[in-house]
Design a protein around this motif. Structure first.
Motif, PDB file in Angstrom:
ATOM      1  N   PHE A 433       0.860  -1.186   0.000  1.00 25.24           N
ATOM      2  CA  PHE A 433       0.000   0.000   0.000  1.00 25.24           C
ATOM      3  C   PHE A 433       0.898   1.240   0.000  1.00 25.24           C
ATOM      4  N   ALA A 434       1.158   1.757  -1.201  1.00 21.29           N
ATOM      5  CA  ALA A 434       2.085   2.889  -1.328  1.00 21.29           C
ATOM      6  C   ALA A 434       1.660   4.016  -0.392  1.00 21.29           C
ATOM      7  N   GLY A 435       2.613   4.526   0.362  1.00 23.95           N
ATOM      8  CA  GLY A 435       2.344   5.669   1.240  1.00 23.95           C
ATOM      9  C   GLY A 435       1.963   5.278   2.656  1.00 23.95           C
ATOM     10  N   ASN A 436       1.481   4.033   2.845  1.00 26.79           N
ATOM     11  CA  ASN A 436       1.111   3.610   4.201  1.00 26.79           C
ATOM     12  C   ASN A 436       2.366   3.334   5.023  1.00 26.79           C
ATOM     13  N   ARG A 437       2.267   3.614   6.307  1.00 21.53           N
ATOM     14  CA  ARG A 437       3.468   3.590   7.118  1.00 21.53           C
ATOM     15  C   ARG A 437       3.144   3.037   8.499  1.00 21.53           C
ATOM     16  N   LEU A 438       4.034   2.239   9.034  1.00 16.51           N
ATOM     17  CA  LEU A 438       3.913   1.741  10.402  1.00 16.51           C
ATOM     18  C   LEU A 438       5.091   2.294  11.182  1.00 16.51           C
TER      19      LEU A 438
ATOM     20  N   ILE B 311      -1.267  10.911 -16.326  1.00 14.18           N
ATOM     21  CA  ILE B 311       0.135  10.581 -16.607  1.00 14.18           C
ATOM     22  C   ILE B 311       0.957  10.520 -15.317  1.00 14.18           C
ATOM     23  N   GLU B 312       0.870  11.566 -14.489  1.00 14.64           N
ATOM     24  CA  GLU B 312       1.624  11.543 -13.238  1.00 14.64           C
ATOM     25  C   GLU B 312       1.263  10.325 -12.367  1.00 14.64           C
ATOM     26  N   PRO B 313      -0.028   9.955 -12.259  1.00 16.65           N
ATOM     27  CA  PRO B 313      -0.336   8.757 -11.451  1.00 16.65           C
ATOM     28  C   PRO B 313       0.310   7.481 -11.995  1.00 16.65           C
ATOM     29  N   LEU B 314       0.463   7.420 -13.318  1.00 17.62           N
ATOM     30  CA  LEU B 314       1.094   6.241 -13.909  1.00 17.62           C
ATOM     31  C   LEU B 314       2.583   6.224 -13.543  1.00 17.62           C
ATOM     32  N   ILE B 315       3.228   7.368 -13.658  1.00 14.72           N
ATOM     33  CA  ILE B 315       4.644   7.488 -13.262  1.00 14.72           C
ATOM     34  C   ILE B 315       4.775   7.080 -11.787  1.00 14.72           C
ATOM     35  N   GLN B 321       4.980   4.877  -5.789  1.00 14.81           N
ATOM     36  CA  GLN B 321       4.569   6.060  -5.036  1.00 14.81           C
ATOM     37  C   GLN B 321       3.071   6.318  -5.179  1.00 14.81           C
ATOM     38  N   GLN B 322       2.560   7.126  -4.284  1.00 16.43           N
ATOM     39  CA  GLN B 322       1.208   7.623  -4.479  1.00 16.43           C
ATOM     40  C   GLN B 322       1.254   8.802  -5.434  1.00 16.43           C
ATOM     41  N   ALA B 323       0.187   8.976  -6.189  1.00 16.50           N
ATOM     42  CA  ALA B 323       0.153  10.083  -7.137  1.00 16.50           C
ATOM     43  C   ALA B 323       0.095  11.406  -6.386  1.00 16.50           C
TER      44      ALA B 323
END
Lengths: 643, 643
Positions: A433-438, B311-315, B321-323
């Motif tokens: 889960f990108a961005g999730n953090r523990l 486009i940025e969300p795909l990158i 990463q999260q968009a």
């Protein structure tokens, strides 16, 4: 210890120190933004405009069709009606696409949908007003209008606007050139294998990255030994390159080897030596041959703060910008424990942040040790102003944010017992889960229960053996968390035992041997400490008979490190910690390590993701491969409070 | 217009479109973060970790002194007391500096301040406990501990931590490679002087910068003409380079020349053509030879939004990463005017933001025209979801921020009459006070009074002639702003007159000539419009006798542009607008342009800075050099309401 420190340390408040440098720069005409240099637009992202940009051409720079259709002269159409359609010849009506220039003499566009095309021309059934469906020259921007002011940081859309107004290059502020001289005989570069007594020099890497991020550029000299002459030569060499700023980085030792101030004084003038700020006190500011010089202290947290407080603002000034530290978002949070402060100094404390319930909680990171981890883990910086005596527990405090609030809201806080594999879980959570953090604070199993009661953590990890029932965790929860409905989920069963040196030189076979060797203990309230106490009682051994019983460490890895480095002969901990440091292990038994989740947080999106991760095949497989972990009940709900 | 558009436009909701692309990528195994590549630490800033980083060595990696002093064995010191000092030989006590390794066998450090050095050794007066003043190996971080998880964006302090834990390079995600094909026969590059019908291609510059900022890298093909074969060849050439993503940028014309979809279909598959989003509707998504292709619409605001939404969300996904669009801070603001929306579409409106009093006000930027300026001036993006019918005036709306709140709070809002030299003032303000900003909305002098009454602006600019007294501004203020105490400060006297073509081909000498030429007017409520009406009345001319009286422009420069391009023969405006566009000017007279400031905002820090700038020699000199400005009363307080 034959050489003596010869520099008088003052205690100048931050603003006074900054002013002293600013005035010295002003005296040599260097307290101003740097001049401009032309760059091509594709290279201009993030650079700062050195002068205002005015539109060179209008946009659009000609009248154009706003629709596909036919360009006409409006007066030719006045007689057209539904009942008396009008035919315009292909001279009177010129086919045109959106964006194409209006033919000479035409002044309106009829949409393609509103005409009928025949051989002789087009038939229309309504008149059109002048300039209808025409995008006029300068409608967007007229030549000579201001496109961007000076001192503006160029964003992607700005590049489009600059190009659209007729420029293919732009004058941007030169990047301030900072020359770094790392000093310290004990320092080696990061690509070296350090011997005892050698320290990897990384302050120059951190400062260089801070400076680049602030818009400067960095060159470096090689690491200089702490010798007067070589340092003096290095400074001369640096001055001859005429950079905008020179940084002399002290080594990590604060001993007699610190020549920086005297060398600056010999080449120019020391303005300030010692600033009333912690960490970072021994900062030096000077000027020589019209070049400012900052002496940066060697302690890494001091060096990083010196970068933020004194170096980045200077870069910003030379770029016509406000300093990052002045513009970063600030937020109010509740401090989770008492922080003492030096009354005479501005004190800066790094904190981690988590949003638990409605409260934003700031947990101070260790000020003394934990250098690297405090830099890594900091979500923000708490400023305790001069003449304050510190912060009381639960006091509200302004925090300068290093991470945006969205990131902080995606953080699950776990307090309680330390298990090294929480790192593994954190790592899988961040991957799945990108961005999730523990983030975890190691306060022991009992400490975790207290944090849950105070609603200061989302979840808590624990492994508490009930001496009476022989059951893990549930009896404690039933007793201590009567008012807080929770769910208890097993993280893993794990093997506890004595961590010992390779080949077992002290012939330790069981806990019975603790009376004859040197032990390293865990802190009060840790489940492992309670396990030891239980086992000692079973064996009729008094803690007084265990040498080192009073020496406390806070994590399994710290216990293993104490054994590895000969501080103790053995300590109780999980097998994985022994394996990590290539130590041997005498098993004492298996225990259940659970995660306690208040029911109120079961619907918290990141807590949910954490449980998904815990139950994922990927994580369970990885955990099962670790020595001393059994995942047969991982993810199993052991207990659910009745509401 | 012989070729017909052959592509069916659908209206797919945003998420469905994103999912369609994600599923197509998943089918070819490309819906995952990219692999890692090693980079040296100095090059790692801002890159994304491709795998977790574990400590290779402990930190510190040896026991070291935490103080300057003497390393001893603790048990040697147990008998020392104040009354019975103990002498340790220089074998028993080894001199040591902070940071130096503890000599073999020693286990504590006595501070230099606590010993007396004599020839035979050191004298101590107190015992020391083992490990006192020793920084122990692994105290900061133990080898094998997690330093950073995967998918972490590397900050300056991270670089230090990675180095400190024994790495000199780090595995980071490869930068997604995006290949851009700009298409459109009417397009020319930014370094060309465009002819009528030619448009400067800048969408590729904006998208490239967006992609770089998001962590990708860009290569570009040359601009391709709108010909089927050359476009098809270009796509084949692009596919052969195996980029991670291909962007086909349409030209600004939406005419029959748009082959993108059919060419993608010929090489692979069109997944989506037409998304329910405004602006940006005709977005195309496809895939060919396992490579995703996005067709980006040519209208610049659509292109920029397509970059942000798709486009940025795909990158971001390829970098783990999260968009940006998901993590950017959002804020609630009050919309200052009604916004209509297409019910079937997600509608995105760019707004400027200012904090006026307690209210955060969002002013929508023009959706249609003002392409460049709407991109430039946007402080945020308002999202009007599908099935909503738009926003009512003063409705609360969520805004995605492009600028941080600190920047917005440093903005002074001026509404009211338009003077081209407000740009000059904005420019000097930004130069004299880094970060300070003046934004203006041109609503005419009367509109400014209304905005002041509603507390929707900090200040207002006006030039309203009172027909009865012949006085400027004050009579209006006394009548309209009775409840709002204000100060009135003169900006400048300025010359109004008829803006005419060079060499005056229509022989216009005075306002009397308006009955025989074509005029371009200012909007209702503008001071210049009132001036015209006043002068016409004096001359006994009816508006009905002035051709073009009904054609309204909102700024002086727009009036000048209308004259320059032959839309009208003349228009009333300030001399500087005529000079800007190299036009001639027939003076009608001088008028006073004032700035009206509610007393409540006199202490507003940025308003104060604005007044300092207005009164500065630098600005007054620059303003006096402009044609048609007289600064003899610039900065003079003309009026102060009594409280």
């Amino acid at each position: 210890l034959t050489e003596k420190r010869n520099i008088y340390l003052e205690n100048i408040p931050i603003e006074e120190a900054q002013n002293a440098l600013a005035m010295a720069l002003q005296a040599v005409g260097k307290n101003l933004p740097l001049a401009g240099e032309p760059v091509l637009l594709p290279d201009s992202l993030g650079r700062i405009t050195a002068e205002p940009i005015w539109a060179r051409i209008s946009s659009p720079h000609y009248h154009s069709a706003a629709m596909d259709g036919y360009a006409v002269v409006a007066v030719d159409t006045v007689d057209a009606t539904e009942t008396r359609p009008l035919t315009l010849s292909y001279e009177q009506a010129k086919a045109i696409n959106t964006g194409s220039p209006l033919p000479e003499g035409k002044n309106a566009v009829i949409m393609i949908e509103h005409v009928q095309e025949i051989d002789e021309g087009i038939i229309i059934t309504a008149p059109i007003a002048p300039w209808w469906h025409v995008r006029m020259m300068g409608e967007d921007m007229v030549a000579t209008e201001l496109v961007l002011p000076a001192n503006h940081k160029i964003r992607p859309v700005d590049i489009g606007a600059i190009a659209g107004c007729g420029h293919h290059q732009v004058s941007v502020r030169q990047k301030p050139h900072v020359l770094i001289i790392p000093t310290g005989s004990e320092l080696v570069t990061a690509d070296t294998e350090p011997k005892a007594g050698q320290i990897i020099e990384y302050n120059s890497l951190v400062l260089a990255a801070q400076i680049e991020q602030a818009g400067g550029r960095v060159t470096k000299l090689a690491i200089q030994p702490d010798k007067h002459d070589s340092l003096k030569n290095a400074l001369q060499e640096a001055l001859s390159q005429k950079p905008d700023l020179i940084l002399m980085l002290s080594g990590s030792s604060a001993g007699s080897k610190d020549f920086t101030a005297s060398i600056i004084q010999e080449s120019g003038q020391v303005l300030v030596h010692g600033i009333a700020v912690r960490p970072g006190h021994p900062v030096i500011m000077g000027i020589a041959r019209e070049t400012p010089i900052i002496g940066v202290p060697g302690y890494p947290v001091s060096a990083a703060l010196t970068g933020e407080l004194f170096i980045e603002p200077l870069i910003a000034k030379w770029l016509g910008q406000q300093a990052e530290i002045a513009t970063r978002p600030r937020i109010t949070a509740q401090i989770t424990r008492k922080v003492t402060s030096h009354t005479g100094d501005d004190d800066f404390v790094r904190v981690t942040l988590a949003k638990v319930g409605d409260k934003l909680l700031a947990t101070p990171l260790s000020k003394g040790a934990g250098v690297i981890s405090s830099l890594l883990r900091a979500d923000g910086l708490a400023h305790i102003p001069r003449f304050s005596e510190g912060l009381d527990m639960r006091q509200e405090v302004k925090i300068l944010l290093y991470r945006n609030l969205h990131g902080i809201e995606q953080t699950v806080m776990t307090m309680g017992s330390h298990d090294p594999m929480l790192d593994l879980l954190a790592q899988y959570l961040a991957t799945q889960f990108a961005g999730n953090r523990l983030t975890s604070a190691n306060v022991g199993s009992m400490g975790g229960l207290v944090a849950l009661k105070r609603n200061e953590t989302h979840i808590a990890g624990m492994h508490l053996l009930d001496e009476v029932s022989g059951e893990y965790n549930i009896p404690y929860i039933e007793k201590q968390l009567r008012d807080i409905p929770v769910r208890v989920v097993t993280f893993a069963h794990r093997e506890q035992g004595l961590i010992i040196l390779k080949d077992n030189p002290y012939k330790i076979k069981s806990l019975d041997d603790l009376t004859r060797v040197c032990y390293v203990n865990r802190q009060r309230g840790a489940g492992t400490r309670l396990l030891l106490d239980y086992e000692l009682k079973q064996r009729g051994i008094s803690p007084d008979d265990v040498a080192g019983y009073e020496r406390e460490e806070y994590t399994h890895l710290a216990v293993a490190a104490a054994v590895a480095t000969g501080i103790a002969d053995c300590g109780l901990g999980v097998r994985s910690a022994a394996v990590s440091l290539n130590l041997d292990f005498v098993s004492v038994g298996w225990e259940r390590y659970d995660i306690v989740i208040p029911q109120a947080y079961l619907e918290h999106p990141i807590v949910k993701n954490l449980l998904v991760t815990l139950n994922s095949d990927e994580f369970r497989t990885a955990l099962a491969q670790q020595a001393g972990y059994d995942t047969r009940e991982t993810g199993v709900v052991q207990y659910e409070s009745e509401n």
